[in-house]
Design an enzyme around this catalytic site. Structure first.
Site, PDB file in Angstrom:
ATOM      1  N   GLU A  23       0.827  -1.219   0.000  1.00  0.00           N
ATOM      2  CA  GLU A  23       0.000   0.000   0.000  1.00  0.00           C
ATOM      3  C   GLU A  23       0.855   1.260   0.000  1.00  0.00           C
ATOM      4  OE1 GLU A  23      -3.514   2.172   2.627  1.00  0.00           O
ATOM      5  OE2 GLU A  23      -3.189   0.028   2.811  1.00  0.00           O
ATOM      6  N   ASP A  67       3.387 -13.956  12.297  1.00  0.00           N
ATOM      7  CA  ASP A  67       2.057 -14.378  11.850  1.00  0.00           C
ATOM      8  C   ASP A  67       1.103 -13.180  11.814  1.00  0.00           C
ATOM      9  OD1 ASP A  67      -0.482 -15.478  11.515  1.00  0.00           O
ATOM     10  OD2 ASP A  67      -0.113 -17.161  12.860  1.00  0.00           O
ATOM     11  N   LYS A  76      -7.938  -0.032  11.112  1.00  0.00           N
ATOM     12  CA  LYS A  76      -7.234  -0.469   9.900  1.00  0.00           C
ATOM     13  C   LYS A  76      -6.022   0.427   9.675  1.00  0.00           C
ATOM     14  CE  LYS A  76      -6.363  -0.831   5.273  1.00  0.00           C
ATOM     15  NZ  LYS A  76      -5.526   0.055   4.433  1.00  0.00           N
ATOM     16  N   HIS A  99      -2.843   9.851  -1.035  1.00  0.00           N
ATOM     17  CA  HIS A  99      -3.048   8.625  -1.811  1.00  0.00           C
ATOM     18  C   HIS A  99      -3.021   8.917  -3.308  1.00  0.00           C
ATOM     19  CE1 HIS A  99      -3.711   5.472   1.068  1.00  0.00           C
ATOM     20  NE2 HIS A  99      -4.535   6.230   1.779  1.00  0.00           N
TER      21      HIS A  99
END
Length: 425
Positions: free
Chosen positions: A82, A276, A260, A374
């Site tokens: 990202e 993990d 998030k 972005h």
């Protein structure tokens, strides 16, 4: 003195960045080559990591810079697809330096193994029976892993819960195991399997599931930092960030996206070090809902000086022993860059990266809006995809963002125009 603070790091080419990180971390030529090459994980190693291997999949590894954590300068390797995440993390860390950076701590390395007991004739009496035999249960568990015990780890305590379910009451036994610098799934699962027959004998029930819990709430990391109001853009920005936090704290729909943004900083470091990611994700979100309502993993306040103070608290079941961390050459090199010797240190760094990304995301939302940053990075990806390089790429990015027309077709059109002009980069 070593410092993670760099000016214009993003302007350097990849080789110059590598030289800077290699000098900071003391990387050998061979270790630098491991990071440069997607083939550092050879097919034989890959075939032993997972089943049915047919190839390998590469993602970019970048570094977040500017971090001070517990008084130590840290460069943080991050693996992510990202755009904007690493830049945002680095920028937030830079703003935190003025107040001393991040302070982090951990509650320890205790993992929980659960044993689900069914058809127990007298559940509440069974709870008492199990706790009366706690020392014997711990002895059976620790005999199974003498190496862990010899280093100071092993099973430390036993808890018993009685829960209602659609199938009636279940007696749930928790083994609390100090896994030291391992994530510990194999150790705790083996102990649960080993001691289950004894608990069946004690209670007259049947041991069904015997498995660790990823809600590792006895293995919690905490990090906090202060951002001076001048660093984040002034009093008004501080108030807007506090308002954004209040929204996330109150509303699970907002909290999901808020968290998030936190995981944007956490998962790339977990991945870079071969840990993990699914265990960390599940533990984080379960912890965010531990009081019956999903909410923010962070808290944000204003101190007496009007500066912004952020804190994060969450489970962090990561390790330095075993698993991909010890198999994957890039993971080993990432650990060297971090210069960590314990799983606790690693967890504290990961939490600090999550807090930094949370600040960066809320600041962007409170000021320019998240889309602007972005958009620029997306435009760069598109320009690169159509073949633009160097100055031509920068011109295409600038034009697409200025015109708010960030599309693959327009990137290709602009590139063709520059090619006709003889300006291909």
């Amino acid at each position: 003195m070593k410092t993670s603070s760099y000016s214009g790091f993003f302007k350097l080419d990849t080789e110059a960045r590598m030289r800077e990180v290699a000098e900071f971390a003391g990387l050998s030529i061979a270790e630098q080559e491991v990071l440069r090459s997607a083939d550092s994980l050879d097919m034989d190693k890959a075939d032993h990591m997972v089943e049915n291997v047919i190839g390998r999949f590469a993602l970019p590894m970048g570094v977040a810079i500017n971090f001070i954590i517990n008084g130590k300068d840290v460069v943080i390797p991050m693996v992510t697809e990202e755009p904007s995440v690493i830049a945002a993390c680095s920028n937030a860390a830079k703003m935190a330096r003025a107040a001393g950076g991040f302070t982090a701590s951990t509650s320890g390395n205790i993992m929980i193994a659960q044993i689900q007991m069914l058809r127990v004739p007298v559940p509440f009496a069974a709870k008492s029976m199990i706790l009366e035999k706690k020392e014997e249960i711990l002895r059976i568990c620790n005999e199974k892993d003498p190496v862990l015990v010899s280093f100071g780890g092993g099973a430390k305590d036993v808890e018993v819960r009685i829960i209602d379910s659609a199938e009636g009451p279940m007696v749930i036994v928790h083994l609390l195991v100090d896994t030291l610098d391992a994530m510990g799934a194999n150790a705790v699962n083996t102990m649960a399997e080993t001691v289950s027959p004894y608990i069946e004998e004690l209670t007259g029930g049947i041991a069904e599931l015997r498995i660790l819990s990823n809600l590792a709430d006895r293995r919690v990391v905490r990090a906090r930092a202060t951002w001076k109001k001048e660093a984040v853009g002034g009093v008004e920005v501080v108030e807007k960030i506090l308002s954004a936090y209040a929204f996330a704290a109150a509303d699970p729909y907002r909290a999901a996206t808020h968290n998030k943004g936190i995981m944007n900083g956490i998962i790339p470091v977990v991945l870079a070090t071969g840990n993990d990611t699914r265990a960390i994700e599940s533990g984080a979100h379960a912890y965010a809902a531990r009081n019956g309502r999903y909410t923010s993993l962070t808290t944000w306040e204003k101190n007496a000086e009007g500066d912004l103070v952020g804190c994060i608290e969450m489970p962090m079941a990561v390790g330095l022993v075993g698993g991909a961390t010890k198999i994957h050459p890039s993971a080993q090199t990432a650990v060297k860059i971090l210069d960590v010797k314990t799983a606790a240190e690693l967890g504290q760094i990961i939490a600090s990266a999550g807090l930094a990304n949370n600040l960066a995301a809320m600041k962007a939302l409170a000021t320019e809006g998240i889309q602007r940053g972005h958009m620029s990075l997306h435009a760069r990806n598109l320009a690169s995809t159509v073949g633009a390089k160097g100055e031509t790429l920068e011109k295409i990015v600038k034009q697409m963002v200025a015109e708010k027309n960030v599309r693959m077709e327009y990137a290709a059109e602009l590139f063709e125009q520059y090619k006709k002009q003889g300006d291909e980069g």
